[in-house]
Design an enzyme around this catalytic site. Structure first.
Site, PDB file in Angstrom:
ATOM      1  N   ASN A  11      -7.454  10.404   7.134  1.00 49.05           N
ATOM      2  CA  ASN A  11      -6.722  11.443   6.392  1.00 49.05           C
ATOM      3  C   ASN A  11      -5.544  11.867   7.257  1.00 49.05           C
ATOM      4  OD1 ASN A  11      -5.790  13.685   5.059  1.00 49.05           O
ATOM      5  ND2 ASN A  11      -7.674  14.889   5.250  1.00 49.05           N
ATOM      6  N   TRP A  12      -4.357  11.391   6.879  1.00 50.85           N
ATOM      7  CA  TRP A  12      -3.178  11.690   7.712  1.00 50.85           C
ATOM      8  C   TRP A  12      -2.700  13.126   7.526  1.00 50.85           C
ATOM      9  CZ3 TRP A  12       0.564   6.809   7.198  1.00 50.85           C
ATOM     10  CH2 TRP A  12      -0.131   5.667   7.647  1.00 50.85           C
ATOM     11  N   LYS A  13      -3.240  13.810   6.531  1.00 55.11           N
ATOM     12  CA  LYS A  13      -2.816  15.191   6.225  1.00 55.11           C
ATOM     13  C   LYS A  13      -1.291  15.246   6.070  1.00 55.11           C
ATOM     14  CE  LYS A  13      -7.039  16.841   8.291  1.00 55.11           C
ATOM     15  NZ  LYS A  13      -7.769  17.869   9.013  1.00 55.11           N
ATOM     16  N   HIS A 100     -10.989  19.091  -0.062  1.00 54.24           N
ATOM     17  CA  HIS A 100     -10.960  19.234   1.402  1.00 54.24           C
ATOM     18  C   HIS A 100     -10.987  20.721   1.748  1.00 54.24           C
ATOM     19  CE1 HIS A 100      -9.603  19.052   5.544  1.00 54.24           C
ATOM     20  NE2 HIS A 100      -9.962  17.783   5.527  1.00 54.24           N
ATOM     21  N   GLU A 102      -9.342  22.337   3.776  1.00 54.68           N
ATOM     22  CA  GLU A 102      -8.003  22.927   3.909  1.00 54.68           C
ATOM     23  C   GLU A 102      -7.435  23.312   2.544  1.00 54.68           C
ATOM     24  OE1 GLU A 102      -6.358  19.776   6.288  1.00 54.68           O
ATOM     25  OE2 GLU A 102      -7.589  20.415   7.984  1.00 54.68           O
ATOM     26  N   GLU A 170     -17.948  17.705   6.074  1.00 52.50           N
ATOM     27  CA  GLU A 170     -16.999  18.108   7.110  1.00 52.50           C
ATOM     28  C   GLU A 170     -17.223  19.584   7.432  1.00 52.50           C
ATOM     29  OE1 GLU A 170     -13.312  15.408   7.241  1.00 52.50           O
ATOM     30  OE2 GLU A 170     -12.904  16.907   5.724  1.00 52.50           O
ATOM     31  N   GLY A 176     -10.495  19.504  13.482  1.00 51.03           N
ATOM     32  CA  GLY A 176      -9.335  19.730  14.338  1.00 51.03           C
ATOM     33  C   GLY A 176      -9.616  20.593  15.554  1.00 51.03           C
ATOM     34  N   SER A 208     -13.406  16.049  13.892  1.00 44.54           N
ATOM     35  CA  SER A 208     -13.175  15.653  15.283  1.00 44.54           C
ATOM     36  C   SER A 208     -13.830  14.330  15.667  1.00 44.54           C
ATOM     37  CB  SER A 208     -13.629  16.773  16.232  1.00 44.54           C
ATOM     38  OG  SER A 208     -12.861  17.950  16.013  1.00 44.54           O
ATOM     39  N   GLY A 229      -9.404  12.647  10.831  1.00 49.24           N
ATOM     40  CA  GLY A 229      -8.113  13.316  10.719  1.00 49.24           C
ATOM     41  C   GLY A 229      -7.187  12.893  11.844  1.00 49.24           C
ATOM     42  N   GLY A 230      -7.084  13.744  12.861  1.00 52.33           N
ATOM     43  CA  GLY A 230      -6.136  13.540  13.951  1.00 52.33           C
ATOM     44  C   GLY A 230      -6.138  12.140  14.544  1.00 52.33           C
TER      45      GLY A 230
HETATM   46  P1  13P Z   1     -10.045  15.962  12.457  1.00 54.83           P
HETATM   47  O1  13P Z   1     -10.606  14.560  12.615  1.00 54.83           O
HETATM   48  O2  13P Z   1      -8.646  16.106  12.944  1.00 54.83           O
HETATM   49  O3  13P Z   1     -10.992  16.979  12.985  1.00 54.83           O
HETATM   50  O4  13P Z   1      -9.939  16.223  10.870  1.00 54.83           O
HETATM   51  C1  13P Z   1     -11.033  15.952  10.078  1.00 54.83           C
HETATM   52  C2  13P Z   1     -10.631  16.062   8.671  1.00 54.83           C
HETATM   53  O5  13P Z   1     -10.321  17.133   8.191  1.00 54.83           O
HETATM   54  C3  13P Z   1     -10.594  14.822   7.879  1.00 54.83           C
HETATM   55  O6  13P Z   1     -10.442  15.085   6.526  1.00 54.83           O
END
Ligand code: 13P
Length: 256
Positions: A11-13, A100, A102, A170, A176, A208, A229-230
């Protein structure tokens, strides 16, 4: 898509301009070619909507799936700024992330909103990755299972299609932050989730995930993959995470 095969999704956000996204996609495509026999798992990247077209073109033929990060419930209409599931399919997407945290916490998306979006995604034939997870406060109050259970019941439509459903657990506090749930907590929550969704639907862990902890997480029997994510913004880290699936499979084969 093969049920039972693990799925490693990035997930590149809201990251990357066109040059960045194309460079990352090219690195991923080169890694796939170099890998030859593949990673022993399915790979998916979910770039921002602005990059889907470029990234899709670069990844075409590599076997890496393309997904959106959200979609609207309706197929078209007066919804300024929104993107429909049909539009994602039109760009070559096969998957979409929905609900998600977020979006749930940042934009007030309710379970019903998420459920409507899942219906929209299924109408277009997209695999829905439905995200659930508790906050730190809810976990400390002993409410984690109840919260996740409520999200599952409210977000997944009746008559769910297992082959088009993936659930991503999640924990909000792990996203994050560099914190990850323990193996015991992941296994316990995935077991609870599995009891509440149709047989055959896969359950990913997210929060993470990185090259250092991926082998332990992806090695858990209850974990069908990862939502990253990251670390998915680095082709090298994403490759290393995906590589853990193959290592685990080889270890299991040696043990049998
Ligand atoms: P991180 O891997 O950066 O913690 O993000 C997880 C995430 O929200 C994937 O959708």
């Amino acid at each position: 898509m093969t049920l039972g095969t693990k799925l490693v999704a990035g997930n590149w956000k809201m990251n990357g301009l066109r040059a960045d996204g194309s460079a990352l996609a090219r690195e991923l495509a080169e890694q796939m070619v170099a890998q030859g026999a593949g990673f022993g798992c399915e790979l998916l990247v979910c770039p921002p909507a602005t990059l889907l077209s470029d990234v899709g073109r670069i990844l075409a033929g590599t076997g890496i799936f393309l997904g959106g990060q959200d979609c609207h419930a309706a197929s078209k209409g007066p919804y300024t700024g929104e993107i429909s599931a049909e539009m994602l399919v039109d760009l070559g997407c096969t998957h979409v992330i929905l609900g998600h945290s977020e979006r749930r916490h940042g934009y007030g998306e309710t379970d019903q909103v998420v459920q409507d979006k899942v219906m929209g995604a299924w109408r277009a034939g997209l695999m829905s990755i439905v995200c659930v997870g508790e906050t730190q406060q809810q976990r400390q109050a002993g409410e984690a299972v109840e919260v996740v259970s409520t999200q599952l019941v409210g977000s997944i439509p009746n008559g769910a299609i297992p082959s088009l459903l993936v659930v991503a657990y999640e924990p909000v506090w792990a996203i994050g932050t560099g914190l990850t749930a323990t193996s015991e907590d992941i296994t316990a929550m995935h077991t609870e989730i599995r009891a509440r969704i149709p047989p055959g639907a896969r359950i990913l862990y997210g929060g993470s995930v990185n090259p250092k902890n991926a082998a332990a997480i992806l090695g858990l029997a209850e974990v069908d993959g990862a939502l990253v994510g990251g670390a998915s913004l680095s082709a090298e880290d994403f490759r290393a995470i995906a590589g853990c699936v193959r290592v685990n499979a080889a270890t299991l084969a040696d043990e049998s």
